[in-house]
Write a protein that holds these residues in place. Structure first.
Motif, PDB file in Angstrom:
ATOM      1  N   VAL A  95      17.677 -40.027  16.977  1.00 35.19           N
ATOM      2  CA  VAL A  95      18.873 -39.634  17.730  1.00 35.19           C
ATOM      3  C   VAL A  95      18.468 -38.919  19.021  1.00 35.19           C
ATOM      4  O   VAL A  95      19.008 -39.189  20.101  1.00 35.19           O
ATOM      5  CB  VAL A  95      19.779 -38.731  16.865  1.00 35.19           C
ATOM      6  CG1 VAL A  95      20.930 -38.178  17.705  1.00 35.19           C
ATOM      7  CG2 VAL A  95      20.311 -39.503  15.666  1.00 35.19           C
ATOM      8  N   LEU A  96      17.491 -38.010  18.912  1.00 30.09           N
ATOM      9  CA  LEU A  96      17.004 -37.304  20.096  1.00 30.09           C
ATOM     10  C   LEU A  96      16.391 -38.279  21.101  1.00 30.09           C
ATOM     11  O   LEU A  96      16.623 -38.185  22.312  1.00 30.09           O
ATOM     12  CB  LEU A  96      15.951 -36.259  19.694  1.00 30.09           C
ATOM     13  CG  LEU A  96      16.445 -35.002  18.971  1.00 30.09           C
ATOM     14  CD1 LEU A  96      15.246 -34.144  18.574  1.00 30.09           C
ATOM     15  CD2 LEU A  96      17.394 -34.206  19.855  1.00 30.09           C
ATOM     16  N   ILE A  97      15.610 -39.234  20.584  1.00 34.31           N
ATOM     17  CA  ILE A  97      14.935 -40.174  21.478  1.00 34.31           C
ATOM     18  C   ILE A  97      15.932 -41.114  22.130  1.00 34.31           C
ATOM     19  O   ILE A  97      15.801 -41.456  23.307  1.00 34.31           O
ATOM     20  CB  ILE A  97      13.840 -40.947  20.701  1.00 34.31           C
ATOM     21  CG1 ILE A  97      12.699 -39.981  20.335  1.00 34.31           C
ATOM     22  CG2 ILE A  97      13.297 -42.104  21.512  1.00 34.31           C
ATOM     23  CD1 ILE A  97      11.594 -40.598  19.529  1.00 34.31           C
ATOM     24  N   ALA A 123      15.377 -32.355  30.152  1.00 30.00           N
ATOM     25  CA  ALA A 123      16.201 -33.561  30.148  1.00 30.00           C
ATOM     26  C   ALA A 123      15.914 -34.439  28.938  1.00 30.00           C
ATOM     27  O   ALA A 123      16.823 -35.081  28.390  1.00 30.00           O
ATOM     28  CB  ALA A 123      15.973 -34.356  31.433  1.00 30.00           C
ATOM     29  N   ILE A 124      14.673 -34.469  28.491  1.00 32.17           N
ATOM     30  CA  ILE A 124      14.289 -35.356  27.387  1.00 32.17           C
ATOM     31  C   ILE A 124      14.393 -34.647  26.039  1.00 32.17           C
ATOM     32  O   ILE A 124      14.556 -35.290  24.999  1.00 32.17           O
ATOM     33  CB  ILE A 124      12.844 -35.871  27.615  1.00 32.17           C
ATOM     34  CG1 ILE A 124      12.783 -36.679  28.906  1.00 32.17           C
ATOM     35  CG2 ILE A 124      12.377 -36.736  26.455  1.00 32.17           C
ATOM     36  CD1 ILE A 124      13.728 -37.857  28.969  1.00 32.17           C
ATOM     37  N   GLY A 125      14.289 -33.345  26.018  1.00 34.10           N
ATOM     38  CA  GLY A 125      14.345 -32.615  24.756  1.00 34.10           C
ATOM     39  C   GLY A 125      13.003 -32.069  24.321  1.00 34.10           C
ATOM     40  O   GLY A 125      12.859 -31.573  23.202  1.00 34.10           O
ATOM     41  N   VAL A 126      12.009 -32.152  25.195  1.00 30.94           N
ATOM     42  CA  VAL A 126      10.686 -31.619  24.856  1.00 30.94           C
ATOM     43  C   VAL A 126      10.717 -30.097  24.802  1.00 30.94           C
ATOM     44  O   VAL A 126       9.895 -29.475  24.134  1.00 30.94           O
ATOM     45  CB  VAL A 126       9.635 -32.116  25.881  1.00 30.94           C
ATOM     46  CG1 VAL A 126       8.259 -31.515  25.602  1.00 30.94           C
ATOM     47  CG2 VAL A 126       9.541 -33.633  25.855  1.00 30.94           C
ATOM     48  N   SER A 153       5.804 -38.340  25.529  1.00 29.25           N
ATOM     49  CA  SER A 153       5.453 -39.535  26.306  1.00 29.25           C
ATOM     50  C   SER A 153       6.637 -40.017  27.141  1.00 29.25           C
ATOM     51  O   SER A 153       6.461 -40.538  28.246  1.00 29.25           O
ATOM     52  CB  SER A 153       4.969 -40.646  25.378  1.00 29.25           C
ATOM     53  OG  SER A 153       6.038 -41.224  24.653  1.00 29.25           O
ATOM     54  N   ILE A 154       7.852 -39.838  26.643  1.00 28.14           N
ATOM     55  CA  ILE A 154       9.048 -40.217  27.413  1.00 28.14           C
ATOM     56  C   ILE A 154       9.206 -39.285  28.607  1.00 28.14           C
ATOM     57  O   ILE A 154       9.525 -39.730  29.726  1.00 28.14           O
ATOM     58  CB  ILE A 154      10.292 -40.196  26.511  1.00 28.14           C
ATOM     59  CG1 ILE A 154      10.188 -41.287  25.438  1.00 28.14           C
ATOM     60  CG2 ILE A 154      11.565 -40.400  27.334  1.00 28.14           C
ATOM     61  CD1 ILE A 154      11.266 -41.201  24.375  1.00 28.14           C
ATOM     62  N   ALA A 155       8.980 -37.983  28.388  1.00 28.17           N
ATOM     63  CA  ALA A 155       9.031 -37.035  29.505  1.00 28.17           C
ATOM     64  C   ALA A 155       7.956 -37.372  30.532  1.00 28.17           C
ATOM     65  O   ALA A 155       8.179 -37.252  31.745  1.00 28.17           O
ATOM     66  CB  ALA A 155       8.846 -35.608  28.987  1.00 28.17           C
ATOM     67  N   ARG A 156       6.807 -37.815  30.066  1.00 27.49           N
ATOM     68  CA  ARG A 156       5.727 -38.234  30.966  1.00 27.49           C
ATOM     69  C   ARG A 156       6.176 -39.402  31.848  1.00 27.49           C
ATOM     70  O   ARG A 156       5.923 -39.422  33.054  1.00 27.49           O
ATOM     71  CB  ARG A 156       4.498 -38.629  30.134  1.00 27.49           C
ATOM     72  CG  ARG A 156       3.315 -39.108  30.923  1.00 27.49           C
ATOM     73  CD  ARG A 156       2.065 -39.140  30.047  1.00 27.49           C
ATOM     74  NE  ARG A 156       2.196 -40.011  28.900  1.00 27.49           N
ATOM     75  CZ  ARG A 156       1.380 -39.979  27.846  1.00 27.49           C
ATOM     76  NH1 ARG A 156       0.401 -39.094  27.789  1.00 27.49           N
ATOM     77  NH2 ARG A 156       1.552 -40.814  26.839  1.00 27.49           N
ATOM     78  N   ALA A 157       6.857 -40.362  31.229  1.00 29.89           N
ATOM     79  CA  ALA A 157       7.369 -41.504  31.993  1.00 29.89           C
ATOM     80  C   ALA A 157       8.450 -41.075  32.981  1.00 29.89           C
ATOM     81  O   ALA A 157       8.535 -41.602  34.093  1.00 29.89           O
ATOM     82  CB  ALA A 157       7.910 -42.565  31.034  1.00 29.89           C
TER      83      ALA A 157
END
Length: 582
Positions: free
Chosen positions: A511-513, A450-453, A484-488
């Motif tokens: 853009v990804l973030i 979902a986040i792009g990791v 870190s966004i995926a962690r959140a």
């Protein structure tokens, strides 16, 4: 109110639950200490009543008893050493655990006021100094103290006159010990301080090595380290000088006592009031007095170092918690996320940095805090996260003051994405599930996708199982931020704080973030601190903060259309962006 203990007596609490076992150990140690005394009595009897009297039967009996006592003493001594060492190890384990647990519960204010190396020294070198005493010194203290008492008692029982002669060296021994005690306490305390300074400088140098090398400051840091290392050498040398005077002095007193006993015993033998076997036993027993005394004297230096270390450790253990659960604080159930900052005032020192801040965020709402550095944006976010409590006013969630709920129950529903995300040693998947260790592999994979990791993981053969080095070395700033966004996202917070989360990111990664933010912010109460206009556009309301006050607020379109601080800030940021593109 009783003053808090700072010395080694503070360790007494770590014997709770082990005092019965310690009683057994002391009993074994007492028997073990009495054994050598009994053996010298047997030697005296074997000489006087066996060899001199020509009684081979008595001599044989003494030999058999002597060997039997020696075997029992060896078995009891071994058991004593093993049991005391186990107790000491357990005490060190619990002390280190309590110290780390207390550190993790202290507020950010404490860590902002202390050097990382100073804190590390408390957990490492200072605890190691205590470990040396508890693992080896505790056994030395117990066994030699009991041996000393048994030997003195045995000497007086053998012949009280020789006992009095031996004790003539006691007054000068006490004077020397008192001198060493006064001087060594300050010396060993200074040693601990110097070691902490060296550790702090090392930690700072390693953490900032890229900056040190970039600005060609290696030699300057080397000189600083050499100065600290030299000060540490001087401090240790002085402490060793004190020890080099004290320990030989105690040994010399032992020699003087032996000479005095031999001389007095010889006179008594000439006068017919003492037998040769008794004198030999007395001299041997006297070694049981001064050998433990010498070992205890050497241990005293270790004890002084450990006492100084415990004093340093106590400064951490006694550090007050700024953020604590008040009496009667309750667990916070699942919240909707409505936030209310009611005339909040906060100061790091004497002068407030937040002045009567009033702010309402509806559940699921999103606000952005913008403004120049030092305006109070990050401080406001830390207050919402309850890293600090306001000096005045209140912060409420769903109408409940944060100070009335248990901190853990609130933090479980809070997510924070920082400007410089920190990744821990472990796999990418481990870092994603950091905030919720019980997250399933499927949930971790879903969050990464979902986040792009998943794009980051695709660079590595191991995918999400790729091992990340400490701090995220080997990954770009943008890749670390995505993780870190995926962690959140896996933490599933009800309230989310983004603190300059895109400030150090290049445009393609941004853009990804930004797309990741669309997923992360959905349905959550969010506070965005940012300078990027693309980031703050998504907020329901933008607040401009200057010197701890809100000077302008409104939607992006309204603020950009009005001449004011936001438009001036936006114009500046657009100019910077244009120059970057050019």
């Amino acid at each position: 109110m009783r003053p808090k203990r700072t010395g080694l007596t503070r360790l007494w609490r770590y014997t709770e639950g082990r005092r019965r076992r310690l009683s057994v150990v002391l009993a074994l140690a007492a028997v073990s200490a009495a054994a050598p005394v009994a053996m010298w009595h047997i030697v005296g009897d074997a000489i006087d009543n066996g060899i001199v009297a020509g009684d081979t039967s008595r001599l044989t009996e003494d030999v058999v008893v002597y060997v039997a006592i020696g075997v029992v003493a060896w078995l009891l001594g071994t058991a004593t050493w093993l049991m005391l060492a186990a107790v000491g190890q357990r005490m060190v384990l619990e002390l280190r655990r309590d110290l780390f647990e207390h550190l993790t519960s202290l507020s950010l204010r404490y860590f902002s006021e202390q050097k990382a190396g100073w804190i590390i020294a408390r957990l490492t070198s200072d605890v190691d100094a205590l470990s040396d005493v508890l693992n080896q010194g505790l056994t030395t203290l117990v066994v030699n103290t009991l041996t000393l008492v048994a030997a003195i008692g045995g000497l007086f029982l053998l012949d009280w006159r020789l006992g009095l002669v031996a004790l003539l060296v006691l007054p000068p021994g006490i004077l020397i010990t008192r001198w060493f005690q006064r001087r060594s306490h300050a010396a060993f305390s200074d040693v601990r301080t110097r070691i902490a300074a060296v550790t702090a400088q090392l930690a700072e140098s390693v953490a900032g090595m890229a900056v040190v090398q970039a600005f060609n400051r290696e030699r300057a840091f080397q000189r600083e380290f050499e100065e600290l290392n030299e000060a540490n050498r001087v401090s240790n040398t002085y402490a060793q000088k004190l020890s080099s005077v004290f320990f030989p002095a105690i040994e010399l007193l032992g020699v003087v006592a032996q000479v005095a006993v031999i001389y007095a015993g010889a006179l008594m033998i000439d006068g017919g009031s003492l037998e040769i076997g008794t004198l030999i036993a007395a001299v041997g027993m006297l070694s049981l007095v001064f050998q433990p005394l010498q070992e205890l004297s050497e241990l005293y230096g270790q004890v002084q170092a450990a006492t100084a270390a415990m004093g340093k450790i106590s400064t951490v253990l006694d550090a007050e918690h700024d953020i604590v659960d008040q009496p009667g604080a309750r667990d916070l159930g699942r919240i909707e996320g409505r936030l209310d900052l009611d005339r909040v005032v906060f100061a790091y020192g004497a002068e407030p940095v937040i002045h009567g801040l009033e702010l309402e965020i509806p559940a699921g709402g999103c606000i952005a805090l913008v403004g120049e550095s030092g305006g109070g944006k990050s401080t406001t976010a830390k207050l919402v996260a309850r890293f600090y409590d306001p000096a005045d006013g209140a912060i409420r969630v769903d109408g409940t003051d944060l100070r009335d709920v248990r901190l853990r129950s609130y933090r479980r529903q809070l997510g924070v994405v920082l400007q410089d995300p920190f990744l821990f040693s472990g796999t990418i998947a481990d870092n994603i599930r950091f905030a919720r260790p019980d997250a399933t592999d499927e949930e971790v994979v879903a969050a990464a996708r979902a986040i792009g990791v998943d794009r980051v993981a695709a660079r590595f053969d191991e995918g999400l199982d790729h091992v990340v080095r400490e701090g995220g070395a080997g990954l770009s700033a943008g890749e670390r931020q995505l993780i870190s966004i995926a962690r959140a996202l896996v933490a599933d917070p009800r309230i989310l704080i983004l603190d300059e989360a895109t400030s150090n990111i290049d445009r393609p990664t941004e853009v990804l973030i930004e797309r990741a933010f669309d997923t992360l912010l959905r349905g959550r109460t969010s506070i965005i601190i940012a300078h990027r206009l693309t980031t703050v556009r998504r907020a329901d309301e933008i607040l401009v903060m200057e010197r701890g006050r809100i000077t302008q607020r409104g939607t992006y379109d309204d603020l950009i259309a009005t001449d004011g601080p936001f438009r001036r800030l936006a114009t500046t940021l657009q100019g910077i962006a244009a120059r970057r593109v050019a």
